[in-house]
Design a protein around this motif. Structure first.
Motif, PDB file in Angstrom:
ATOM      1  N   GLY A 126      34.526  16.725  38.589  1.00  0.00           N
ATOM      2  CA  GLY A 126      35.063  17.159  37.305  1.00  0.00           C
ATOM      3  C   GLY A 126      36.295  18.036  37.426  1.00  0.00           C
ATOM      4  O   GLY A 126      37.385  17.693  36.927  1.00  0.00           O
ATOM      5  N   PRO A 127      36.184  19.202  38.069  1.00  0.00           N
ATOM      6  CA  PRO A 127      37.357  20.054  38.256  1.00  0.00           C
ATOM      7  C   PRO A 127      38.462  19.377  39.057  1.00  0.00           C
ATOM      8  O   PRO A 127      39.648  19.623  38.810  1.00  0.00           O
ATOM      9  N   ALA A 128      38.077  18.529  40.022  1.00  0.00           N
ATOM     10  CA  ALA A 128      39.090  17.840  40.821  1.00  0.00           C
ATOM     11  C   ALA A 128      39.968  16.944  39.959  1.00  0.00           C
ATOM     12  O   ALA A 128      41.184  16.869  40.169  1.00  0.00           O
ATOM     13  N   ALA A 129      39.372  16.269  38.984  1.00  0.00           N
ATOM     14  CA  ALA A 129      40.156  15.412  38.087  1.00  0.00           C
ATOM     15  C   ALA A 129      41.143  16.243  37.282  1.00  0.00           C
ATOM     16  O   ALA A 129      42.300  15.851  37.083  1.00  0.00           O
ATOM     17  N   THR A 130      40.704  17.417  36.829  1.00  0.00           N
ATOM     18  CA  THR A 130      41.594  18.309  36.079  1.00  0.00           C
ATOM     19  C   THR A 130      42.733  18.798  36.965  1.00  0.00           C
ATOM     20  O   THR A 130      43.896  18.855  36.540  1.00  0.00           O
ATOM     21  N   ALA A 131      42.397  19.156  38.202  1.00  0.00           N
ATOM     22  CA  ALA A 131      43.426  19.622  39.136  1.00  0.00           C
ATOM     23  C   ALA A 131      44.436  18.523  39.431  1.00  0.00           C
ATOM     24  O   ALA A 131      45.657  18.767  39.495  1.00  0.00           O
ATOM     25  N   SER A 132      43.958  17.301  39.619  1.00  0.00           N
ATOM     26  CA  SER A 132      44.864  16.173  39.887  1.00  0.00           C
ATOM     27  C   SER A 132      45.841  15.970  38.745  1.00  0.00           C
ATOM     28  O   SER A 132      47.041  15.741  38.958  1.00  0.00           O
ATOM     29  N   ALA A 133      45.333  16.050  37.520  1.00  0.00           N
ATOM     30  CA  ALA A 133      46.200  15.873  36.351  1.00  0.00           C
ATOM     31  C   ALA A 133      47.232  16.990  36.269  1.00  0.00           C
ATOM     32  O   ALA A 133      48.400  16.750  35.918  1.00  0.00           O
ATOM     33  N   ALA A 134      46.821  18.217  36.601  1.00  0.00           N
ATOM     34  CA  ALA A 134      47.756  19.340  36.554  1.00  0.00           C
ATOM     35  C   ALA A 134      48.857  19.196  37.593  1.00  0.00           C
ATOM     36  O   ALA A 134      50.038  19.461  37.311  1.00  0.00           O
ATOM     37  N   VAL A 135      48.485  18.766  38.788  1.00  0.00           N
ATOM     38  CA  VAL A 135      49.482  18.551  39.844  1.00  0.00           C
ATOM     39  C   VAL A 135      50.467  17.465  39.435  1.00  0.00           C
ATOM     40  O   VAL A 135      51.694  17.612  39.587  1.00  0.00           O
ATOM     41  N   ALA A 136      49.943  16.371  38.901  1.00  0.00           N
ATOM     42  CA  ALA A 136      50.806  15.262  38.494  1.00  0.00           C
ATOM     43  C   ALA A 136      51.735  15.657  37.362  1.00  0.00           C
ATOM     44  O   ALA A 136      52.922  15.298  37.361  1.00  0.00           O
ATOM     45  N   SER A 137      51.214  16.418  36.391  1.00  0.00           N
ATOM     46  CA  SER A 137      52.028  16.780  35.228  1.00  0.00           C
ATOM     47  C   SER A 137      53.182  17.693  35.596  1.00  0.00           C
ATOM     48  O   SER A 137      54.193  17.741  34.895  1.00  0.00           O
ATOM     49  N   ARG A 138      53.053  18.398  36.699  1.00  0.00           N
ATOM     50  CA  ARG A 138      54.116  19.304  37.142  1.00  0.00           C
ATOM     51  C   ARG A 138      55.002  18.672  38.213  1.00  0.00           C
ATOM     52  O   ARG A 138      55.880  19.327  38.764  1.00  0.00           O
ATOM     53  N   GLY A 139      54.753  17.415  38.538  1.00  0.00           N
ATOM     54  CA  GLY A 139      55.577  16.719  39.512  1.00  0.00           C
ATOM     55  C   GLY A 139      55.490  17.289  40.909  1.00  0.00           C
ATOM     56  O   GLY A 139      56.480  17.309  41.648  1.00  0.00           O
ATOM     57  N   LEU A 140      54.283  17.754  41.293  1.00  0.00           N
ATOM     58  CA  LEU A 140      54.119  18.417  42.579  1.00  0.00           C
ATOM     59  C   LEU A 140      53.336  17.588  43.596  1.00  0.00           C
ATOM     60  O   LEU A 140      52.863  18.111  44.605  1.00  0.00           O
TER      61      LEU A 140
END
Length: 336
Positions: free
Chosen positions: A202-216
């Motif tokens: 669950g948290p991993a999916a949120t973290a993945s989306a956050a990383v992607a949204s910031r282009g990192l």
């Protein structure tokens, strides 16, 4: 000679006010009052409550200074009561919400006697299973818990990320790194650092989306995993932020051993426990960790003693006010 004044113990043991405040938080009374509902009749309809029972509870909230009542029996928020608004910066409403993960856990302290007598968690006695099992079984509770941890990490992340210690590292793995809040702060503060977050799905999916949204994605990745299983090897640092206090000594040693195995001869393990002081832990949080998880708050010295069992030694303690970061390495590297 003046007669000495002795504080009475009864107010310290009072449950009426804390429970009235938690009920108010759960029903979102402060938000409704702030939006213009000022009478018991209006509020009872909005929160689907018994009118008379709500009136008695609000009377206690007036006594406690959370609300005021005017001559027309209209209720208003005090500065204290304003802290129960959902959008208040300190976000206390969600923490006190009895139907949320943390508020629900607080109620298990009613079974503290069983913990003291048996050493077993009050939470399991009160609810019939561990808090971890509750979070697995209830997506709503899990979401509440993740939101609480995200807010807590967001509060602490600037101090942690600004520590100069990270500038000597190339790659760190945030073990149990939640939604990636700390990882993103580290990436922003240290432009050449690479960060991996390892978390449950669950948290991993949120973290993945956050990383992607910031282009990192070129400097960060997210892995699904557990700190009780073998960890990815070869990073310069392994971060355990707000992790170890949730576990007893045996489990804590096992987690540290997994980190030691992955860090090898040259890597470091960084333990961050926001409720522990250099000399003594936060006693209230210490009691909660014991009652909820069977865990403990630990000073750097406590961490160092457990680390020895995992094949690690204390290298140094980095200060990141108001927090500290305990750095552990293999004994041969402890003085490097």
């Amino acid at each position: 000679m003046m007669k000495s004044e002795t504080a009475h113990i009864r107010p310290l043991a009072d449950l009426a006010t804390p429970m009235a405040i938690r009920v108010a938080a759960t029903l979102r009374l402060a938000d409704h009052v702030a939006r213009g509902a000022h009478t018991v009749d209006e509020l009872a309809v909005l929160v689907d409550a018994d009118r008379d029972a709500l009136a008695v509870t609000m009377g206690q909230l007036v006594t406690a200074g959370v609300l005021t009542r005017d001559a027309q029996d209209r209720y208003h928020l005090t500065p204290l009561g304003d802290q129960l608004r959902d959008e208040h910066p300190e976000r206390m409403r969600a923490t006190l919400d009895i139907e949320g993960a943390i508020g629900r856990a607080e109620l298990s302290l009613a079974a503290l006697l069983q913990t003291v007598r048996t050493g077993k968690t009050a939470y399991s006695h009160h609810y019939g299973q561990s808090m971890w099992d509750d979070l697995v079984d209830s997506p709503a509770l899990a979401g509440s818990f993740d939101a609480f941890m995200s807010f807590k990490t967001t509060t602490n992340a600037p101090a942690l990320a600004s520590s100069p210690l990270w500038s000597r590292l190339n790659h760190v793995i945030d073990i149990g790194g939640g939604d990636g809040t700390l990882a993103l702060a580290l990436l922003a503060e240290h432009p050449v650092l690479r960060v991996t977050v390892l978390e449950q799905p669950g948290p991993a999916a949120t973290a993945s989306a956050a990383v992607a949204s910031r282009g990192l994605a070129d400097r960060a990745d997210v892995l699904v995993g557990s700190f009780f299983d073998p960890l990815p090897a070869g990073a310069d640092g392994y971060i355990l932020n707000d992790v170890l206090h949730n576990w007893n000594a045996e489990a804590t040693t096992a987690i540290l051993r997994r980190c030691a195995d992955a860090a090898g001869a040259t890597g470091s393990v960084f333990v961050i426990e926001s409720g522990s002081g250099l000399d003594a832990p936060n006693s209230g949080l210490d009691l909660r960790m014991l009652a909820w998880f069977g865990g403990r708050e630990r000073t750097p010295g406590d961490v160092a003693r457990l680390a020895v069992r995992a094949g690690l030694a204390l290298r140094t303690v980095h200060h990141a006010p108001p927090l500290h970061i305990v750095e552990l390495t293999r004994p041969d590297d402890a003085g490097r």
